[in-house]
Design a protein around this motif. Structure first.
Motif, PDB file in Angstrom:
ATOM      1  N   ASN A 209      55.662  40.917  -4.546  1.00  0.00           N
ATOM      2  CA  ASN A 209      55.218  40.070  -3.463  1.00  0.00           C
ATOM      3  C   ASN A 209      56.314  39.060  -3.196  1.00  0.00           C
ATOM      4  O   ASN A 209      56.862  38.457  -4.099  1.00  0.00           O
ATOM      5  CB  ASN A 209      53.852  39.477  -3.823  1.00  0.00           C
ATOM      6  CG  ASN A 209      53.871  38.001  -3.925  1.00  0.00           C
ATOM      7  OD1 ASN A 209      54.696  37.456  -4.622  1.00  0.00           O
ATOM      8  ND2 ASN A 209      52.967  37.341  -3.267  1.00  0.00           N
ATOM      9  N   ASP A 210      56.677  38.955  -1.997  1.00  0.00           N
ATOM     10  CA  ASP A 210      57.850  38.162  -1.683  1.00  0.00           C
ATOM     11  C   ASP A 210      57.507  36.730  -1.357  1.00  0.00           C
ATOM     12  O   ASP A 210      58.360  35.966  -0.944  1.00  0.00           O
ATOM     13  CB  ASP A 210      58.612  38.806  -0.524  1.00  0.00           C
ATOM     14  CG  ASP A 210      59.412  40.002  -1.010  1.00  0.00           C
ATOM     15  OD1 ASP A 210      59.928  39.930  -2.129  1.00  0.00           O
ATOM     16  OD2 ASP A 210      59.501  40.989  -0.276  1.00  0.00           O
ATOM     17  N   GLU A 211      56.245  36.394  -1.523  1.00  0.00           N
ATOM     18  CA  GLU A 211      55.865  35.029  -1.230  1.00  0.00           C
ATOM     19  C   GLU A 211      56.518  34.060  -2.201  1.00  0.00           C
ATOM     20  O   GLU A 211      56.480  34.273  -3.406  1.00  0.00           O
ATOM     21  CB  GLU A 211      54.339  34.878  -1.331  1.00  0.00           C
ATOM     22  CG  GLU A 211      53.568  35.622  -0.263  1.00  0.00           C
ATOM     23  CD  GLU A 211      54.039  35.281   1.145  1.00  0.00           C
ATOM     24  OE1 GLU A 211      54.048  34.091   1.501  1.00  0.00           O
ATOM     25  OE2 GLU A 211      54.415  36.209   1.875  1.00  0.00           O
ATOM     26  N   ASN A 212      57.092  33.028  -1.689  1.00  0.00           N
ATOM     27  CA  ASN A 212      57.640  31.954  -2.520  1.00  0.00           C
ATOM     28  C   ASN A 212      58.512  32.522  -3.631  1.00  0.00           C
ATOM     29  O   ASN A 212      58.395  32.138  -4.776  1.00  0.00           O
ATOM     30  CB  ASN A 212      56.506  31.109  -3.117  1.00  0.00           C
ATOM     31  CG  ASN A 212      55.524  30.680  -2.040  1.00  0.00           C
ATOM     32  OD1 ASN A 212      55.926  30.306  -0.952  1.00  0.00           O
ATOM     33  ND2 ASN A 212      54.249  30.763  -2.340  1.00  0.00           N
ATOM     34  N   GLY A 254      71.274  39.978 -15.713  1.00  0.00           N
ATOM     35  CA  GLY A 254      71.634  38.564 -15.589  1.00  0.00           C
ATOM     36  C   GLY A 254      71.010  37.843 -14.415  1.00  0.00           C
ATOM     37  O   GLY A 254      71.402  36.728 -14.099  1.00  0.00           O
ATOM     38  N   PHE A 255      70.055  38.475 -13.786  1.00  0.00           N
ATOM     39  CA  PHE A 255      69.342  37.762 -12.731  1.00  0.00           C
ATOM     40  C   PHE A 255      67.901  38.222 -12.696  1.00  0.00           C
ATOM     41  O   PHE A 255      67.540  39.241 -13.283  1.00  0.00           O
ATOM     42  CB  PHE A 255      70.015  37.958 -11.360  1.00  0.00           C
ATOM     43  CG  PHE A 255      69.928  39.360 -10.835  1.00  0.00           C
ATOM     44  CD1 PHE A 255      70.897  40.288 -11.141  1.00  0.00           C
ATOM     45  CD2 PHE A 255      68.867  39.737 -10.030  1.00  0.00           C
ATOM     46  CE1 PHE A 255      70.815  41.580 -10.648  1.00  0.00           C
ATOM     47  CE2 PHE A 255      68.779  41.029  -9.538  1.00  0.00           C
ATOM     48  CZ  PHE A 255      69.761  41.958  -9.852  1.00  0.00           C
ATOM     49  N   GLY A 256      67.119  37.448 -12.016  1.00  0.00           N
ATOM     50  CA  GLY A 256      65.715  37.795 -11.950  1.00  0.00           C
ATOM     51  C   GLY A 256      65.036  37.050 -10.815  1.00  0.00           C
ATOM     52  O   GLY A 256      65.685  36.336 -10.045  1.00  0.00           O
ATOM     53  N   PHE A 257      63.728  37.240 -10.739  1.00  0.00           N
ATOM     54  CA  PHE A 257      62.967  36.586  -9.675  1.00  0.00           C
ATOM     55  C   PHE A 257      61.703  35.986 -10.238  1.00  0.00           C
ATOM     56  O   PHE A 257      61.093  36.532 -11.163  1.00  0.00           O
ATOM     57  CB  PHE A 257      62.612  37.592  -8.576  1.00  0.00           C
ATOM     58  CG  PHE A 257      63.818  38.131  -7.880  1.00  0.00           C
ATOM     59  CD1 PHE A 257      64.338  37.494  -6.783  1.00  0.00           C
ATOM     60  CD2 PHE A 257      64.461  39.255  -8.384  1.00  0.00           C
ATOM     61  CE1 PHE A 257      65.472  37.979  -6.163  1.00  0.00           C
ATOM     62  CE2 PHE A 257      65.595  39.752  -7.765  1.00  0.00           C
ATOM     63  CZ  PHE A 257      66.108  39.097  -6.638  1.00  0.00           C
ATOM     64  N   TRP A 287      66.151  29.995  -3.305  1.00  0.00           N
ATOM     65  CA  TRP A 287      65.202  30.849  -2.600  1.00  0.00           C
ATOM     66  C   TRP A 287      65.775  32.261  -2.551  1.00  0.00           C
ATOM     67  O   TRP A 287      66.980  32.435  -2.351  1.00  0.00           O
ATOM     68  CB  TRP A 287      64.970  30.355  -1.170  1.00  0.00           C
ATOM     69  CG  TRP A 287      64.161  29.101  -1.097  1.00  0.00           C
ATOM     70  CD1 TRP A 287      64.603  27.876  -0.695  1.00  0.00           C
ATOM     71  CD2 TRP A 287      62.784  28.953  -1.411  1.00  0.00           C
ATOM     72  NE1 TRP A 287      63.583  26.966  -0.759  1.00  0.00           N
ATOM     73  CE2 TRP A 287      62.451  27.605  -1.207  1.00  0.00           C
ATOM     74  CE3 TRP A 287      61.786  29.825  -1.870  1.00  0.00           C
ATOM     75  CZ2 TRP A 287      61.184  27.098  -1.430  1.00  0.00           C
ATOM     76  CZ3 TRP A 287      60.516  29.316  -2.090  1.00  0.00           C
ATOM     77  CH2 TRP A 287      60.221  27.968  -1.875  1.00  0.00           C
ATOM     78  N   ALA A 288      64.915  33.221  -2.747  1.00  0.00           N
ATOM     79  CA  ALA A 288      65.354  34.611  -2.634  1.00  0.00           C
ATOM     80  C   ALA A 288      65.174  35.072  -1.208  1.00  0.00           C
ATOM     81  O   ALA A 288      64.209  34.689  -0.544  1.00  0.00           O
ATOM     82  CB  ALA A 288      64.549  35.484  -3.582  1.00  0.00           C
ATOM     83  N   THR A 289      66.100  35.859  -0.759  1.00  0.00           N
ATOM     84  CA  THR A 289      65.885  36.474   0.558  1.00  0.00           C
ATOM     85  C   THR A 289      65.179  37.799   0.327  1.00  0.00           C
ATOM     86  O   THR A 289      65.566  38.573  -0.540  1.00  0.00           O
ATOM     87  CB  THR A 289      67.224  36.728   1.265  1.00  0.00           C
ATOM     88  OG1 THR A 289      68.008  37.589   0.441  1.00  0.00           O
ATOM     89  CG2 THR A 289      67.969  35.431   1.464  1.00  0.00           C
ATOM     90  N   PRO A 290      64.125  38.047   1.063  1.00  0.00           N
ATOM     91  CA  PRO A 290      63.333  39.265   0.844  1.00  0.00           C
ATOM     92  C   PRO A 290      64.213  40.499   0.965  1.00  0.00           C
ATOM     93  O   PRO A 290      65.068  40.564   1.844  1.00  0.00           O
ATOM     94  CB  PRO A 290      62.305  39.234   1.974  1.00  0.00           C
ATOM     95  CG  PRO A 290      62.303  37.834   2.467  1.00  0.00           C
ATOM     96  CD  PRO A 290      63.648  37.255   2.191  1.00  0.00           C
ATOM     97  N   ARG A 291      63.984  41.403   0.068  1.00  0.00           N
ATOM     98  CA  ARG A 291      64.783  42.621   0.092  1.00  0.00           C
ATOM     99  C   ARG A 291      64.229  43.573   1.142  1.00  0.00           C
ATOM    100  O   ARG A 291      63.021  43.773   1.215  1.00  0.00           O
ATOM    101  CB  ARG A 291      64.748  43.296  -1.273  1.00  0.00           C
ATOM    102  CG  ARG A 291      65.768  44.388  -1.426  1.00  0.00           C
ATOM    103  CD  ARG A 291      65.623  45.043  -2.748  1.00  0.00           C
ATOM    104  NE  ARG A 291      64.257  45.521  -2.974  1.00  0.00           N
ATOM    105  CZ  ARG A 291      63.950  46.414  -3.869  1.00  0.00           C
ATOM    106  NH1 ARG A 291      64.878  46.893  -4.650  1.00  0.00           N
ATOM    107  NH2 ARG A 291      62.717  46.814  -4.031  1.00  0.00           N
ATOM    108  N   PRO A 292      65.099  44.154   1.923  1.00  0.00           N
ATOM    109  CA  PRO A 292      64.608  45.153   2.891  1.00  0.00           C
ATOM    110  C   PRO A 292      63.977  46.316   2.135  1.00  0.00           C
ATOM    111  O   PRO A 292      64.482  46.723   1.096  1.00  0.00           O
ATOM    112  CB  PRO A 292      65.865  45.581   3.644  1.00  0.00           C
ATOM    113  CG  PRO A 292      67.010  45.195   2.733  1.00  0.00           C
ATOM    114  CD  PRO A 292      66.562  44.009   1.974  1.00  0.00           C
ATOM    115  N   ASN A 293      62.937  46.825   2.686  1.00  0.00           N
ATOM    116  CA  ASN A 293      62.238  47.891   1.968  1.00  0.00           C
ATOM    117  C   ASN A 293      63.074  49.161   1.987  1.00  0.00           C
ATOM    118  O   ASN A 293      62.704  50.160   2.455  1.00  0.00           O
ATOM    119  CB  ASN A 293      60.850  48.118   2.589  1.00  0.00           C
ATOM    120  CG  ASN A 293      59.891  48.658   1.549  1.00  0.00           C
ATOM    121  OD1 ASN A 293      60.292  48.992   0.434  1.00  0.00           O
ATOM    122  ND2 ASN A 293      58.625  48.718   1.893  1.00  0.00           N
TER     123      ASN A 293
END
Length: 293
Positions: A209-212, A254-257, A287-293
DNA sequence: AATGAGCGA
């Protein structure tokens, strides 16, 4: 090797392991037999034997050992102390000294997705009206409804908080663990998510879920999702944590969400944790930019 | 420097 065989033909019959014997070994028959005395009443055992040393000289070896008397194992002071403890647990009903070890009868309940012997998913056809044959596997993972739509088409998929009207959807964490296999979705609850109560309404979902959504980079390679959760949950309810794992090596990339239920919490986390030293590294939190599906 | 996996008709 050839020299050995010609000098002592019988050596050829020996196996390689036996050839490792000291050269003098073959001459042992020249030595007096080993004599063992005792053990006496004090447990003293004396052994007298002879052998050749490396220079070929005959040497007499006497060994004195104390043999522990059977059943008289040395017991540490602490262990003796423990033997004087009052019996507790199931052992209180036992005669003192009859047994030192009790078999525990404590029941330990293991959580499992579905207990053996229980039936699987209730049949899709029950009460749902006409269902296409072959559509049996169509179960929406968002709302749990069967035979109606795919997850990607779920009318509720964008809702942060799914409505309570969902079919067969336990509304509390307790219900989820009490009805294994009965719900429309997996009843497995990850350890970090167990023990509901506090977390009502902020259900952690594996679902993307890309919210917040907050991107965290510069993580040390051994930072795992639970670590991230620990770090970020102080800002408010977290709906999802994810650490990118290299599929080949299994190592963290080395990264995450981290997804927050509330946007303000995400914002506070970004402000506080961006540039924060964590595990020798300086975190980047944005802030993460939503990944294109 | 860096933008996730799964889950299908």
């Amino acid at each position: 090797m050839a020299a050995v065989e010609s000098a002592r033909p019988q050596a050829a019959k020996l196996r390689w392991g036996e050839l490792e014997e000291d050269d003098a070994g073959d001459l042992d028959f020249l030595l007096p037999p080993r004599v063992v005395e005792g053990p006496d009443e004090n447990g003293i055992k004396k052994t007298t034997e002879y052998r050749f040393d490396e220079d070929g000289n005959k040497v007499k070896v006497t060994t004195t050992t104390r043999v522990r008397k059977l059943g008289k194992a040395r017991v540490s002071k602490k262990a003796k102390e423990r033997r004087n403890w009052a019996k507790f647990g199931d052992a209180v009903h036992e005669d003192v000294g009859s047994r030192l070890t009790m078999v525990s009868t404590e029941e330990i309940l293991l959580e499992r997705p579905r207990a053996p012997g229980t039936k699987e998913e209730p049949s899709v056809s029950e009460g749902l009206g006409p269902v296409q044959p072959g559509a049996v596997l169509m179960v929406c993972r968002t709302c749990g409804k069967k035979g109606d739509h795919w997850t990607s088409k779920c009318p509720y998929k964008d809702l942060a908080q799914p409505p309570e009207t969902f079919v067969e959807r336990p509304s509390t964490a307790d219900a989820a663990s009490a009805a294994p296999g009965g719900a429309g979705r997996s009843a497995y609850v990850p350890p970090s998510m167990r023990g509901g109560g506090e977390r009502t309404g902020t259900e952690m979902s594996r679902r993307r879920n890309d919210e917040n959504s907050v991107r965290v980079t510069n993580l040390s390679e051994d930072t795992r999702e639970p670590d991230l959760l620990e770090l970020f949950r102080t800002f408010g309810p977290v709906s999802r944590v994810y650490v990118a794992i290299d599929q080949k090596t299994g190592m963290s990339r080395g990264f995450g969400f981290v997804n927050f239920v509330h946007r303000e919490d995400a914002e506070r986390a970004i402000n506080k944790l961006n540039g924060y030293g964590y595990d020798n590294l300086i975190l980047r939190v944005e802030w993460a930019t939503p990944r294109p599906n």
